[in-house]
Scaffold this active site. Structure first.
Site, short mmCIF file in Angstrom:
data_model
loop_
_atom_site.label_atom_id
_atom_site.label_comp_id
_atom_site.label_asym_id
_atom_site.label_seq_id
_atom_site.Cartn_x
_atom_site.Cartn_y
_atom_site.Cartn_z
N ASN A 85 0.98 -1.15 0.20
CA ASN A 85 -0.19 -0.04 -0.05
C ASN A 85 0.96 1.14 0.02
O ASN A 85 2.21 1.14 0.14
CB ASN A 85 -0.95 0.00 1.38
N HIS A 115 23.25 -0.18 11.86
CA HIS A 115 24.46 0.76 11.97
C HIS A 115 25.25 0.27 13.17
O HIS A 115 24.84 -0.40 14.05
CB HIS A 115 24.09 2.09 12.01
N GLY A 142 -0.66 -1.24 8.80
CA GLY A 142 -0.13 0.11 8.49
C GLY A 142 0.77 0.40 9.44
O GLY A 142 0.46 0.10 10.72
N THR A 165 10.85 -7.01 16.29
CA THR A 165 12.19 -6.98 16.50
C THR A 165 12.62 -8.72 16.43
O THR A 165 13.80 -8.92 16.39
CB THR A 165 12.71 -6.64 17.70
N ARG A 180 4.62 -8.34 20.40
CA ARG A 180 4.20 -9.67 21.13
C ARG A 180 3.28 -10.47 20.70
O ARG A 180 2.16 -9.71 20.10
CB ARG A 180 4.02 -9.27 22.62
#
Length: 185
Positions: A85, A115, A142, A165, A180
């Site tokens: 989208n 980084h 979204g 993550t 979670r």
């Protein structure tokens, strides 16, 4: 033997993103993205010609809404019927594979680069690239953010605004920051 920064990036080693060869690839991607974002929808089709040619692969019926941004394009692989989208950003310093039938909501962001932890390394432009894989028929809500090295299983759902993550198993729903598991209901 000298190894180029692109070769280091592809091998998952630390590389310097401040590099003429990588900059040339980013400029090529910027030009293709500019065409995609600037063409009227009827002329653009599902994916504008220059962007389609740049992508690592795009299955039949894959569609990218404008505006869109990617870093290189050649590391992006879309399965059949994938839908991205408006506002999606994919920083494809490593391969990003999105399985068939998967839907990405508006403003989803996928980051493959990490980084350097030390300020001197960041100032030198040191990055390491880790692939992201999203299985078939997943739904990414979204404004979700998917970080480097994450795999999301087939049929999984990532709630709007989630920051992913860690890997998400098949058919699991995750929400929040950090994302979670929750029970589907």
């Amino acid at each position: 033997m000298t190894t180029s920064e692109r070769m280091k990036m592809a091998a998952g080693e630390w590389y310097t993103c401040i590099d003429d060869e990588l900059e040339a690839f980013r400029v090529t991607a910027s030009d293709a993205v500019f065409e995609h974002n600037g063409l009227p929808p009827r002329q653009r089709g599902d994916i504008a010609p220059a962007l389609r040619a740049l992508l690592g692969g795009a299955g039949e019926g894959a569609r990218i809404e404008a505006p869109f941004h990617c870093a290189y394009g050649f590391n992006l692989f879309l399965g059949e019927g994938v839908f991205l989208n408006a506002g999606c950003t994919i920083l494809d310093t490593a391969p990003v594979r999105i399985g068939k039938g998967t839907l990405l909501g508006p403003n989803v962001q996928i980051y493959c680069a990490e980084h350097h932890r030390e300020a001197t390394g960041r100032l030198a432009g040191l990055e390491i690239a880790k692939p992201v894989t999203i299985g078939d028929n997943a739904w990414i809500g979204g404004s979700a953010v998917i970080l480097a090295g994450v795999s999301i299983g087939e049929g999984a759902i990532v709630g709007a605004g989630a920051v992913v993550t860690r890997d998400v198993p098949a058919n699991m729903t995750v929400v929040g920051n950090p994302a979670r598991a929750v029970t589907r209901g």
